[in-house]
Design a protein around this motif. Structure first.
Motif, mmCIF file in Angstrom:
data_model
loop_
_atom_site.group_PDB
_atom_site.id
_atom_site.type_symbol
_atom_site.label_atom_id
_atom_site.label_comp_id
_atom_site.label_asym_id
_atom_site.label_seq_id
_atom_site.Cartn_x
_atom_site.Cartn_y
_atom_site.Cartn_z
ATOM 1 N N MET A 204 39.887 23.237 26.211
ATOM 2 C CA MET A 204 40.083 24.668 26.284
ATOM 3 C C MET A 204 40.083 25.091 27.741
ATOM 4 O O MET A 204 39.263 24.653 28.527
ATOM 5 C CB MET A 204 38.970 25.384 25.522
ATOM 6 C CG MET A 204 39.025 26.880 25.697
ATOM 7 S SD MET A 204 37.809 27.894 24.831
ATOM 8 C CE MET A 204 36.374 26.906 24.778
ATOM 9 N N ILE A 205 41.018 25.953 28.074
ATOM 10 C CA ILE A 205 41.085 26.546 29.403
ATOM 11 C C ILE A 205 40.439 27.932 29.317
ATOM 12 O O ILE A 205 40.714 28.691 28.391
ATOM 13 C CB ILE A 205 42.549 26.713 29.866
ATOM 14 C CG1 ILE A 205 43.333 25.421 29.708
ATOM 15 C CG2 ILE A 205 42.612 27.287 31.273
ATOM 16 C CD1 ILE A 205 43.191 24.433 30.808
ATOM 17 N N PHE A 206 39.590 28.246 30.267
ATOM 18 C CA PHE A 206 38.899 29.536 30.291
ATOM 19 C C PHE A 206 39.033 30.107 31.691
ATOM 20 O O PHE A 206 38.633 29.475 32.652
ATOM 21 C CB PHE A 206 37.436 29.347 29.910
ATOM 22 C CG PHE A 206 36.562 30.549 30.140
ATOM 23 C CD1 PHE A 206 36.898 31.791 29.632
ATOM 24 C CD2 PHE A 206 35.389 30.447 30.861
ATOM 25 C CE1 PHE A 206 36.095 32.897 29.835
ATOM 26 C CE2 PHE A 206 34.575 31.535 31.071
ATOM 27 C CZ PHE A 206 34.928 32.761 30.557
ATOM 28 N N ARG A 207 39.615 31.277 31.784
ATOM 29 C CA ARG A 207 39.749 31.975 33.064
ATOM 30 C C ARG A 207 38.956 33.266 32.967
ATOM 31 O O ARG A 207 39.281 34.133 32.167
ATOM 32 C CB ARG A 207 41.209 32.304 33.351
ATOM 33 C CG ARG A 207 42.126 31.111 33.300
ATOM 34 C CD ARG A 207 42.103 30.342 34.587
ATOM 35 N NE ARG A 207 43.167 29.361 34.561
ATOM 36 C CZ ARG A 207 43.004 28.107 34.895
ATOM 37 N NH1 ARG A 207 41.833 27.688 35.304
ATOM 38 N NH2 ARG A 207 43.995 27.270 34.852
ATOM 39 N N LYS A 208 37.909 33.397 33.760
ATOM 40 C CA LYS A 208 37.007 34.543 33.681
ATOM 41 C C LYS A 208 37.238 35.508 34.835
ATOM 42 O O LYS A 208 37.474 35.092 35.956
ATOM 43 C CB LYS A 208 35.554 34.066 33.698
ATOM 44 C CG LYS A 208 34.546 35.187 33.528
ATOM 45 C CD LYS A 208 33.177 34.625 33.228
ATOM 46 C CE LYS A 208 32.167 35.707 33.091
ATOM 47 N NZ LYS A 208 32.349 36.556 31.928
ATOM 48 N N ASN A 209 37.159 36.790 34.512
ATOM 49 C CA ASN A 209 37.229 37.877 35.489
ATOM 50 C C ASN A 209 38.476 37.816 36.372
ATOM 51 O O ASN A 209 38.408 37.963 37.585
ATOM 52 C CB ASN A 209 35.962 37.941 36.330
ATOM 53 C CG ASN A 209 34.756 38.331 35.506
ATOM 54 O OD1 ASN A 209 34.875 39.056 34.524
ATOM 55 N ND2 ASN A 209 33.606 37.851 35.897
ATOM 56 N N ARG A 210 39.608 37.609 35.715
ATOM 57 C CA ARG A 210 40.886 37.703 36.408
ATOM 58 C C ARG A 210 41.166 39.185 36.636
ATOM 59 O O ARG A 210 40.682 40.032 35.885
ATOM 60 C CB ARG A 210 42.000 37.078 35.565
ATOM 61 C CG ARG A 210 41.694 35.664 35.083
ATOM 62 C CD ARG A 210 41.649 34.686 36.166
ATOM 63 N NE ARG A 210 43.002 34.498 36.673
ATOM 64 C CZ ARG A 210 43.346 33.587 37.533
ATOM 65 N NH1 ARG A 210 42.461 32.776 38.009
ATOM 66 N NH2 ARG A 210 44.576 33.487 37.945
ATOM 67 N N ILE A 211 41.958 39.519 37.622
ATOM 68 C CA ILE A 211 42.211 40.922 37.943
ATOM 69 C C ILE A 211 43.700 41.218 37.826
ATOM 70 O O ILE A 211 44.529 40.569 38.457
ATOM 71 C CB ILE A 211 41.711 41.257 39.363
ATOM 72 C CG1 ILE A 211 40.206 40.993 39.459
ATOM 73 C CG2 ILE A 211 42.032 42.709 39.708
ATOM 74 C CD1 ILE A 211 39.650 41.123 40.860
ATOM 75 N N LEU A 212 43.995 42.225 36.998
ATOM 76 C CA LEU A 212 45.352 42.716 36.840
ATOM 77 C C LEU A 212 45.458 44.000 37.647
ATOM 78 O O LEU A 212 44.725 44.957 37.394
ATOM 79 C CB LEU A 212 45.653 42.982 35.366
ATOM 80 C CG LEU A 212 47.025 43.544 35.042
ATOM 81 C CD1 LEU A 212 48.124 42.549 35.419
ATOM 82 C CD2 LEU A 212 47.098 43.897 33.569
ATOM 83 N N THR A 213 46.335 44.010 38.617
ATOM 84 C CA THR A 213 46.476 45.187 39.484
ATOM 85 C C THR A 213 47.824 45.851 39.245
ATOM 86 O O THR A 213 48.781 45.215 38.808
ATOM 87 C CB THR A 213 46.350 44.816 40.971
ATOM 88 O OG1 THR A 213 47.351 43.860 41.293
ATOM 89 C CG2 THR A 213 44.983 44.249 41.287
ATOM 90 N N SER A 214 47.858 47.127 39.549
ATOM 91 C CA SER A 214 49.082 47.914 39.447
ATOM 92 C C SER A 214 49.014 49.019 40.502
ATOM 93 O O SER A 214 47.948 49.568 40.759
ATOM 94 C CB SER A 214 49.193 48.520 38.047
ATOM 95 O OG SER A 214 50.356 49.287 37.950
ATOM 96 N N LYS A 215 50.135 49.320 41.073
ATOM 97 C CA LYS A 215 50.162 50.340 42.113
ATOM 98 C C LYS A 215 49.666 51.677 41.566
ATOM 99 O O LYS A 215 50.098 52.110 40.503
ATOM 100 C CB LYS A 215 51.578 50.480 42.654
ATOM 101 C CG LYS A 215 51.675 51.412 43.829
ATOM 102 C CD LYS A 215 53.092 51.501 44.347
ATOM 103 C CE LYS A 215 53.113 52.476 45.507
ATOM 104 N NZ LYS A 215 54.456 52.709 45.992
ATOM 105 N N ASP A 216 48.772 52.308 42.290
ATOM 106 C CA ASP A 216 48.222 53.618 41.959
ATOM 107 C C ASP A 216 47.404 53.651 40.668
ATOM 108 O O ASP A 216 47.217 54.711 40.085
ATOM 109 C CB ASP A 216 49.326 54.684 41.888
ATOM 110 C CG ASP A 216 50.072 54.818 43.205
ATOM 111 O OD1 ASP A 216 49.436 54.674 44.272
ATOM 112 O OD2 ASP A 216 51.295 55.042 43.173
#
Length: 67
Positions: free
Chosen positions: A1-13
């Motif tokens: 299993m792959i686990f990615r924790k606290n990734r951040i999705l950003t968007s302008k404004d």
């Protein structure tokens, strides 16, 4: 299993969205479960990580995040 924790999705404004994703590395498409929680970091509270692992073991990609 792959686990990615606290990734951040950003968007302008817009405020960033912090999310976790669980999945198996495979060539086959996986159905996706999206768990959306209210606020204050409760995506990490309680047994939600175990729920995510159970869905992943059943062949799903599981994404969880807070509003």
């Amino acid at each position: 299993m792959i686990f990615r924790k606290n990734r951040i999705l950003t968007s302008k404004d817009k405020k960033p969205i912090i999310y976790d994703v669980y999945y198996e590395e495979t060539e086959k498409p996986q159905p996706v479960v999206i768990f959306c929680h209210g606020y204050k970091g409760f995506k990490d509270w309680g047994a939600w990580h175990m729920v995510a692992e159970a869905f992943t073991d059943a062949g799903f990609c599981f994404v969880k995040f807070n509003f």
